[in-house]
Design a protein around this motif. Sequence first.
Motif, PDB file in Angstrom:
ATOM      1  N   LYS A   1       2.195   3.266  -6.297  1.00  0.00           N
ATOM      2  CA  LYS A   1       2.105   2.212  -6.804  1.00  0.00           C
ATOM      3  C   LYS A   1       3.091   1.420  -6.012  1.00  0.00           C
ATOM      4  CE  LYS A   1      -0.490   0.492 -10.070  1.00  0.00           C
ATOM      5  NZ  LYS A   1      -0.744  -0.919  -9.659  1.00  0.00           N
ATOM      6  N   LEU A   2       3.858   1.560  -6.385  1.00  0.00           N
ATOM      7  CA  LEU A   2       5.639   0.893  -5.874  1.00  0.00           C
ATOM      8  C   LEU A   2       5.051   0.776  -3.438  1.00  0.00           C
ATOM      9  CD1 LEU A   2       8.122  -0.117  -5.650  1.00  0.00           C
ATOM     10  CD2 LEU A   2       9.433   2.147  -5.330  1.00  0.00           C
ATOM     11  N   LEU A   3       4.822   1.358  -3.682  1.00  0.00           N
ATOM     12  CA  LEU A   3       4.260   1.865  -1.847  1.00  0.00           C
ATOM     13  C   LEU A   3       3.425   1.101  -1.723  1.00  0.00           C
ATOM     14  CD1 LEU A   3       4.699   3.248   1.243  1.00  0.00           C
ATOM     15  CD2 LEU A   3       2.687   4.634   0.206  1.00  0.00           C
ATOM     16  N   ALA A   4       2.243   0.799  -2.633  1.00  0.00           N
ATOM     17  CA  ALA A   4       0.843  -0.043  -2.606  1.00  0.00           C
ATOM     18  C   ALA A   4       1.488  -1.407  -2.592  1.00  0.00           C
ATOM     19  CB  ALA A   4      -0.124   0.207  -3.492  1.00  0.00           C
ATOM     20  N   THR A   5       2.852  -1.885  -3.592  1.00  0.00           N
ATOM     21  CA  THR A   5       3.141  -3.210  -3.886  1.00  0.00           C
ATOM     22  C   THR A   5       4.235  -3.534  -2.607  1.00  0.00           C
ATOM     23  OG1 THR A   5       3.276  -2.666  -6.068  1.00  0.00           O
ATOM     24  CG2 THR A   5       4.416  -4.535  -5.883  1.00  0.00           C
ATOM     25  N   ILE A   6       4.815  -2.800  -1.952  1.00  0.00           N
ATOM     26  CA  ILE A   6       5.720  -2.558  -0.977  1.00  0.00           C
ATOM     27  C   ILE A   6       4.909  -2.973   0.767  1.00  0.00           C
ATOM     28  CG2 ILE A   6       7.735  -1.874   0.735  1.00  0.00           C
ATOM     29  CD1 ILE A   6       9.266  -0.668  -1.564  1.00  0.00           C
TER      30      ILE A   6
ATOM     31  N   LEU B   1       4.807  -5.830 -13.735  1.00  0.00           N
ATOM     32  CA  LEU B   1       6.532  -6.917 -13.871  1.00  0.00           C
ATOM     33  C   LEU B   1       7.718  -6.073 -12.935  1.00  0.00           C
ATOM     34  CD1 LEU B   1       6.717  -7.756 -17.439  1.00  0.00           C
ATOM     35  CD2 LEU B   1       6.144  -9.575 -15.905  1.00  0.00           C
ATOM     36  N   ILE B   2       7.511  -4.359 -13.378  1.00  0.00           N
ATOM     37  CA  ILE B   2       8.113  -3.742 -12.890  1.00  0.00           C
ATOM     38  C   ILE B   2       8.259  -4.392 -11.410  1.00  0.00           C
ATOM     39  CG2 ILE B   2       9.659  -0.831 -12.172  1.00  0.00           C
ATOM     40  CD1 ILE B   2       8.388  -1.303 -14.500  1.00  0.00           C
ATOM     41  N   LEU B   3       6.984  -4.058 -11.082  1.00  0.00           N
ATOM     42  CA  LEU B   3       7.074  -3.827  -8.809  1.00  0.00           C
ATOM     43  C   LEU B   3       7.191  -5.168  -8.564  1.00  0.00           C
ATOM     44  CD1 LEU B   3       3.836  -1.511  -8.925  1.00  0.00           C
ATOM     45  CD2 LEU B   3       5.759  -1.101  -7.952  1.00  0.00           C
TER      46      LEU B   3
ATOM     47  N   ALA C   1      -3.757 -10.829  -7.040  1.00  0.00           N
ATOM     48  CA  ALA C   1      -4.477 -11.298  -5.752  1.00  0.00           C
ATOM     49  C   ALA C   1      -4.303 -10.528  -4.335  1.00  0.00           C
ATOM     50  CB  ALA C   1      -4.362 -12.389  -6.158  1.00  0.00           C
ATOM     51  N   SER C   2      -5.840 -10.560  -3.792  1.00  0.00           N
ATOM     52  CA  SER C   2      -4.804  -9.659  -2.223  1.00  0.00           C
ATOM     53  C   SER C   2      -5.257 -10.536  -1.182  1.00  0.00           C
ATOM     54  CB  SER C   2      -5.350  -8.685  -2.524  1.00  0.00           C
ATOM     55  OG  SER C   2      -5.213  -7.432  -1.612  1.00  0.00           O
ATOM     56  N   VAL C   3      -4.458 -10.786  -0.410  1.00  0.00           N
ATOM     57  CA  VAL C   3      -4.821 -11.175   0.752  1.00  0.00           C
ATOM     58  C   VAL C   3      -4.211 -10.701   1.947  1.00  0.00           C
ATOM     59  CG1 VAL C   3      -3.277 -13.363   1.983  1.00  0.00           C
ATOM     60  CG2 VAL C   3      -4.007 -13.398  -0.376  1.00  0.00           C
TER      61      VAL C   3
ATOM     62  N   SER D   1      -0.956  -8.521  14.567  1.00  0.00           N
ATOM     63  CA  SER D   1      -0.557  -7.829  13.371  1.00  0.00           C
ATOM     64  C   SER D   1      -1.509  -8.371  12.428  1.00  0.00           C
ATOM     65  CB  SER D   1       0.437  -7.560  12.928  1.00  0.00           C
ATOM     66  OG  SER D   1       0.884  -5.978  12.445  1.00  0.00           O
ATOM     67  N   SER D   2      -1.696  -7.492  11.899  1.00  0.00           N
ATOM     68  CA  SER D   2      -2.647  -7.306  10.321  1.00  0.00           C
ATOM     69  C   SER D   2      -1.315  -7.685   9.446  1.00  0.00           C
ATOM     70  CB  SER D   2      -3.638  -6.928  10.184  1.00  0.00           C
ATOM     71  OG  SER D   2      -3.334  -5.518   9.647  1.00  0.00           O
ATOM     72  N   TYR D   3      -1.662  -8.885   7.934  1.00  0.00           N
ATOM     73  CA  TYR D   3      -0.864  -9.154   7.584  1.00  0.00           C
ATOM     74  C   TYR D   3      -1.381  -8.985   5.683  1.00  0.00           C
ATOM     75  CZ  TYR D   3       2.849 -10.048  10.178  1.00  0.00           C
ATOM     76  OH  TYR D   3       3.303 -10.001  12.058  1.00  0.00           O
ATOM     77  N   HIS D   4      -0.860  -7.816   5.168  1.00  0.00           N
ATOM     78  CA  HIS D   4      -1.049  -7.647   3.488  1.00  0.00           C
ATOM     79  C   HIS D   4      -0.167  -8.630   2.623  1.00  0.00           C
ATOM     80  CE1 HIS D   4      -5.014  -4.990   4.235  1.00  0.00           C
ATOM     81  NE2 HIS D   4      -3.540  -4.557   4.526  1.00  0.00           N
TER      82      HIS D   4
END
Length: 546
Positions: free
Chosen positions: A302-307, A409-411, A497-499, A506-509
């Motif tokens: 999860k941390l990696l996905a968030t970062i 909240l943590i992430l 939400a994901s953008v 490049s592409s950005y998330h």
Amino acid sequence: MSSPPSALDDGQELSTQGKSFNLTDIIMTNHVKIFDTTLRDGEQAPGFSMTSGQKLKMAKALEGLGVDIMEAGFAAASPGDFEAIKTIATEVKDSIVCSLARCNEGDIRASGEAIKPAAKSGRGGRIHTFIATSPLHREFKLKMSMDEIVRRATAGIELARQYTDDVEFSCEDAIRTERDYLKRVVEAAIKAGATTINIPDTVGYTTPEEIQSLFEFLASDIEGADSVTFSAHCHDDLGLAVANSLAAVRGGARQVECALNGIGERAGNCALEEVAMALRTRKDFFGLSTQLKTEGLYGASKLLATITGNPVPRNKAIVGKNAFAHESGIHQHGVLANRETYEIMKPEDVGVSTDNLVLGKHSGRAALKNRAETLGFELGDNQLQSLFVKFKHLADEKKEVFDADIEALILGEAVGEIGPWALESLYVSAGSDDGKRPVATVRLHHEDGRKETWSQEAAGPVNATFLAISHITGQPLHLDSFSVQSVTEGEDAMAEASVMVSTEFSSYHGRGTSTDTVLAGARAYLDVINRIERRADRQKSIAAQH
Ligand SMILES: CC(=O)SCCNC(=O)CCNC(=O)[C@H](O)C(C)(C)COP(=O)(O)OP(=O)(O)OC[C@H]1O[C@@H](n2cnc3c(N)ncnc32)[C@H](O)[C@@H]1OP(=O)(O)O
Ligand SMILES: CC(C)C(=O)C(=O)O
Ligand SMILES: [Mg+2]
């Protein structure tokens, strides 16, 4: 029921090219080392780059997971990567920190310098040097003869050994390399002082049977095989990276190179969580162990996905939201009777809590800390305090606070370098049918001290919000996608939400969470803008140093 055959039955006779040998004589250990390359091969993939601070945060999470070795980057790639590796080598205490280098003097010296803090502390640091060996790479990419490649590999390893005793050598594109030439290069590498020999399937081309037989060949036919650890590095172009890594282990590999969430070049690397849980769940079959604390897998994923701003697909093995969810009646019926009817692993073994309803506004710090630990997050006192304040606000807004709320909240905290722009306020008027268009008023704060407000009218409230943010930051972006999903249940659910945005280069998330979907969208959009600005700043500082 008879138990399935173990891959390592004692005294198992193997036959490779007419010779037979006993695998247990050659492979002395049942420990498979986990070599994590999330921060190098993983970060190399488009859309996954991390700042130095974010790399350090991930490195700490990987250390907490118990990876044996972490490849923290490619020291010669940029001054930023060099510094990130050096910082990680200073901060990480329990895993070996490694830097990748081509077989050339500059790369190896840069790696040697970057890992020095680890080497000095006695924990040791690793230099991983590589050169391609396949005909295609020799002829078209390197334009080097077979002899020249052997000479480069030998010189590179010898130089690396001047910095550390822990030197890994990889024959890039080993799978598409002629066996007799591969044998020649590997033997030269061992003679030169390599202690780990990595066999990459650089383009994800091999099959389980083929790679197993290749590792058996290495174990039986290579002079000096018993003095090194053989390692597999599999890519997922055909969706076989995990299966191929497990087959390599059956063939004698005792190090697996892998990345969290399977990130990496193109289709990615062998997924760390999958290979680790396959070895653990089917210990009866493989007879092997890792030292991973698998309870931390879900939190680290999860941390990696968030970062990186790349959400984990719902159906992803081990760490996807659906990995332990059951919706259909027959499955629910079975699971209620006995979870093992439809679950081969315990959710808590990978850090997924089955305890859905967690805390409320009457809970205290101890319960919050305990819940965070169950979810795989270790919090320092300051982090706990700031989380607690946010938790209480959320508990006031929501009837029930779920694990996913706490994670969000943590992430949100953990993403770290969220600047340079921060959202101060957002007001939206929308929904009337009197012909008035929705209006968003956004106030942003820049870390250089600027504060700006803009009101924007548009066809919808989200569109108005994005346009207002773009106006203030001067970043008119073209959206590839915008999605919102609820991460908890109920009318007051947390929305994520994901953008996704593509620029010329490049592409950005970006990702944002809130109980308010428009606010979650605004945070995700601003996350993208911050990523773009931070990358531009990094490029400016690199250009200034050259
Ligand atoms: C399979 C893998 O994952 S390999 C790792 C891939 N990762 C990366 O490339 C990320 C980091 N890379 C970078 O930042 C840059 O490519 C740098 C700084 C390393 C090099 O940049 P540049 O000097 O501009 O070279 P460029 O990337 O264009 O080309 C690579 C050069 O390295 C050579 N090379 C490639 N692999 C090796 C190797 N293992 N050993 C020695 N030389 C090599 C190529 O032949 C080419 O040489 P040339 O410049 O004489 O033609
Ligand atoms: C550098 C090597 C190990 C690599 O990433 C590959 O060949 O895929
Ligand atoms: Mg790779």
